[in-house]
Scaffold this active site. Structure first.
Site, PDB file in Angstrom:
ATOM      1  N   ALA A  31       0.870  -1.160   0.000  1.00  0.00           N
ATOM      2  CA  ALA A  31       0.000   0.000   0.000  1.00  0.00           C
ATOM      3  C   ALA A  31       0.917   1.223   0.000  1.00  0.00           C
ATOM      4  O   ALA A  31       1.750   1.382   0.893  1.00  0.00           O
ATOM      5  CB  ALA A  31      -0.895   0.009   1.232  1.00  0.00           C
ATOM      6  N   GLY A  58       9.473   1.989 -14.102  1.00  0.00           N
ATOM      7  CA  GLY A  58      10.400   0.890 -14.363  1.00  0.00           C
ATOM      8  C   GLY A  58       9.702  -0.458 -14.347  1.00  0.00           C
ATOM      9  O   GLY A  58      10.009  -1.350 -15.158  1.00  0.00           O
ATOM     10  N   ASP A  59       8.750  -0.628 -13.433  1.00  0.00           N
ATOM     11  CA  ASP A  59       7.980  -1.876 -13.378  1.00  0.00           C
ATOM     12  C   ASP A  59       7.137  -2.048 -14.638  1.00  0.00           C
ATOM     13  O   ASP A  59       7.012  -3.156 -15.178  1.00  0.00           O
ATOM     14  CB  ASP A  59       7.072  -1.888 -12.149  1.00  0.00           C
ATOM     15  N   GLU A  75      12.114  -7.273  -3.659  1.00  0.00           N
ATOM     16  CA  GLU A  75      11.419  -6.787  -2.468  1.00  0.00           C
ATOM     17  C   GLU A  75      10.857  -7.934  -1.642  1.00  0.00           C
ATOM     18  O   GLU A  75      10.076  -7.708  -0.716  1.00  0.00           O
ATOM     19  CB  GLU A  75      10.303  -5.809  -2.873  1.00  0.00           C
ATOM     20  N   GLY A 120       0.221   7.478  -9.153  1.00  0.00           N
ATOM     21  CA  GLY A 120       0.119   6.161  -8.532  1.00  0.00           C
ATOM     22  C   GLY A 120       0.944   5.140  -9.278  1.00  0.00           C
ATOM     23  O   GLY A 120       1.362   5.350 -10.417  1.00  0.00           O
TER      24      GLY A 120
END
Length: 360
Positions: free
Chosen positions: A63, A306-307, A192, A342
């Site tokens: 989140a 980047g993702d 991550e 976002g």
């Protein structure tokens, strides 16, 4: 001597409403081709395009707590934010959402806590079309979250709290998760979540002949050699490439030398994200392929760009596009991403990407 074997694999196709998923099973014929070092699986036919080999993303879900500010505070200074809100993010969830919105069947393997943040992230993934059968709720730890300080120029600074992304993973992944990985067309990983999870997933993928893309973003620590041994494409940005290799990456020549160092570490392909300067793919023994950035007129938020790039590249790759086409497709997706606030909410859909490419 190479051996050629024919097998039938079972894939799951899912249609869903906001609260339920329905499973159907469709046999897909595939060929397994073995060499002394690798297995490669080739799809022979599928009666329905929706049953094509899926993207499987294993990674983080966060989140993201956004605060909009004119500038970063100085040491000891307190600033008032212009606004604040909480949106879905996390590198794994971002990439899964991007892949699904680009019309590729996509599964997400990850963890959230049994809390409000977990519900927010799960809802966002589901509404993005991601298949969540392998998403685990861990009641003993909170959902991962991040504080995103978004400046007026669209740049950001981020602080991550790992939560369920870094705690609660089993020492050995469940068999159904590894089986799902083995059925994929391509697997996406990031840093991550714990390295030992990534190693298990990458090894299972390699054993099944499934290509693995590792986004280098996440933990600052060195990449485990056993993980690099199972990775087909390493995807860092300039800063991550410098950290991995201990080499400067300020010029393209320096980036090329750092990519060569990655080849020496065992990675055959290095996909480097260069922000507004574009991207480059370095394949061992071949000439680098460069792709200029497709620049947005207005940059609202670079979070997740980047993702988006990595996931879009992977989708194009599993669809059989050329490397140059993959880079161009990914550049268009990233351009659209930075125009929306976002991370997960900014992932573009397939029609938007194709429309942008047609206008270039």
């Amino acid at each position: 001597m190479n051996t050629l074997t024919t097998s039938f694999s079972t894939h799951h196709s899912y249609s869903h409403t906001p609260s339920t998923f329905h499973t159907t099973l469709t046999p897909i014929q595939s060929l397994s081709f073995r060499t002394p070092n690798h297995n490669f699986r080739l799809l022979c036919f599928s009666s329905d395009p929706s049953h094509s080999l899926p993207v499987v993303v294993v990674g983080s879900a966060n989140a993201d707590i956004y605060v909009e500010i004119d500038r970063l505070p100085l040491e000891g200074e307190t600033l008032a934010a212009k606004s604040g809100e909480t949106l879905a993010g996390g590198k794994g969830a971002n990439q899964a959402t991007c892949s699904a919105k680009l019309s590729r069947p996509t599964y997400f393997i990850g963890q959230v806590g049994d809390d409000a943040y977990g519900s927010l992230v799960t809802g966002a993934l589901r509404s993005g079309g991601v298949r969540l059968d392998s998403l685990t709720v861990v009641p003993s730890v909170p959902t991962g979250h991040a504080v995103v300080m978004l400046q007026s120029n669209g740049q950001n600074s981020i602080i991550i709290i790992g939560g369920a992304n870094s705690s609660g993973w089993p020492s050995s992944l469940a068999r159904q998760h590894l089986d799902l990985v083995a059925q994929a067309g391509i697997v996406l990983l990031q840093r991550e979540i714990p390295d030992y999870v990534n190693v298990q997933v990458a090894q299972a993928a390699r054993n099944a002949g499934v290509p693995v893309v590792l986004d280098a973003g996440g933990m600052d620590g060195p990449l485990p050699p056993q993980l690099l041994n199972f990775v087909d494409i390493l995807s860092p940005n300039e800063t991550e490439l410098a950290r991995i290799t201990g080499m400067p990456t300020e010029s393209f020549e320096q980036i090329a030398q750092a990519a060569l160092k990655c080849h020496e570490l065992g990675v055959k392909q290095v996909l480097v994200k260069l922000g507004h300067k574009g991207s480059a793919l370095f394949v061992e023994g071949e000439k680098p392929i460069q792709q200029p950035a497709i620049l947005a007129k207005t940059v609202v938020d670079t979070t997740g760009a980047g993702d988006t790039f990595t996931a879009a590249f992977a989708v194009a790759l599993v669809e059989g596009k050329s490397r140059k086409e993959c880079l161009r497709f990914a550049a268009a997706a990233a351009c659209l991403c930075v125009q929306v606030k976002g991370a997960s909410p900014s992932m573009p859909d397939r029609n938007s990407v194709l429309d942008l490419l047609n206008r270039q």
